[in-house]
Design a protein around this motif. Structure first.
Motif, short mmCIF file in Angstrom:
data_model
loop_
_atom_site.label_atom_id
_atom_site.label_comp_id
_atom_site.label_asym_id
_atom_site.label_seq_id
_atom_site.Cartn_x
_atom_site.Cartn_y
_atom_site.Cartn_z
N VAL A 23 0.81 -1.12 0.02
CA VAL A 23 -0.10 0.09 0.06
C VAL A 23 1.01 1.28 0.04
O VAL A 23 0.55 2.18 -0.66
N VAL A 24 2.07 1.23 0.91
CA VAL A 24 2.75 2.37 0.67
C VAL A 24 3.48 2.49 -0.55
O VAL A 24 3.45 3.72 -1.15
N ARG A 35 -2.87 8.66 -4.05
CA ARG A 35 -2.19 9.65 -3.30
C ARG A 35 -3.10 10.70 -3.08
O ARG A 35 -3.18 10.95 -1.65
N HIS A 36 -3.82 11.27 -3.88
CA HIS A 36 -4.54 12.19 -3.71
C HIS A 36 -5.91 11.69 -2.92
O HIS A 36 -6.32 12.56 -1.79
N LEU A 37 -6.30 10.64 -3.18
CA LEU A 37 -7.47 10.27 -2.49
C LEU A 37 -7.24 9.93 -0.94
O LEU A 37 -8.05 10.26 -0.03
N ILE A 38 -6.00 9.33 -0.82
CA ILE A 38 -5.85 9.13 0.82
C ILE A 38 -5.24 10.23 1.60
O ILE A 38 -5.52 10.19 2.61
N LEU A 39 -4.20 10.97 1.00
CA LEU A 39 -3.82 12.01 1.53
C LEU A 39 -4.36 13.38 1.62
O LEU A 39 -4.30 14.18 2.50
N GLU A 40 -5.32 13.75 0.66
CA GLU A 40 -5.91 14.99 0.66
C GLU A 40 -7.31 14.97 0.71
O GLU A 40 -7.82 16.21 0.58
N LEU A 51 -7.71 -0.27 1.85
CA LEU A 51 -6.99 -1.00 0.91
C LEU A 51 -5.80 -1.94 1.64
O LEU A 51 -5.65 -2.92 1.20
N PHE A 52 -5.32 -1.30 2.87
CA PHE A 52 -4.48 -2.13 3.67
C PHE A 52 -5.03 -3.44 4.09
O PHE A 52 -4.55 -4.34 4.08
#
Length: 108
Positions: A23-24, A35-40, A51-52
């Motif tokens: 996942v990372v 990246r946008h979906l998870i972090l922002e 996901l994890f």
């Protein structure tokens, strides 16, 4: 604790560790905009957790399956097949006459 239970727990932890690394890497490579979906986004943590967790279940099952299959004892039987003779097929040239249709014969 029984050996099988300990082996299961160890392999599940290994599977979830591999899922975390996976996942990372997905977030780092920004695959499909993750990246946008998870972090922002506001509920991005939920997407990251799902996901994890889903990948963790899959990777843990695969890891445990591999560990169980590696427990098999090696076979001491004969190796190299049944010693049956090898049959080699060779092509044979066969002549066949094709019938000529009457309409094709009249056109000539």
């Amino acid at each position: 604790m029984p050996k099988l239970v300990r082996m299961y727990i160890v392999n599940v932890l290994i599977g979830f560790a591999v899922a975390a690394a996976f996942v990372v890497m997905l977030v780092w490579a920004d695959v499909a905009g993750l990246r946008h979906l998870i972090l922002e986004t506001e509920k991005g943590w939920l997407a990251g957790f799902l996901l994890f967790f889903s990948n963790g279940i899959i990777f843990a099952g695969v890891q445990f399956g591999i560990a169980v299959m590696r427990m098999a004892e090696p076979e001491d039987g004969p190796k190299g097949g049944t010693r049956a003779p090898v049959v080699r097929m060779e092509p044979v040239h066969v002549r066949a006459a094709a019938p000529v249709a009457r309409s094709a014969a009249r056109r000539r």
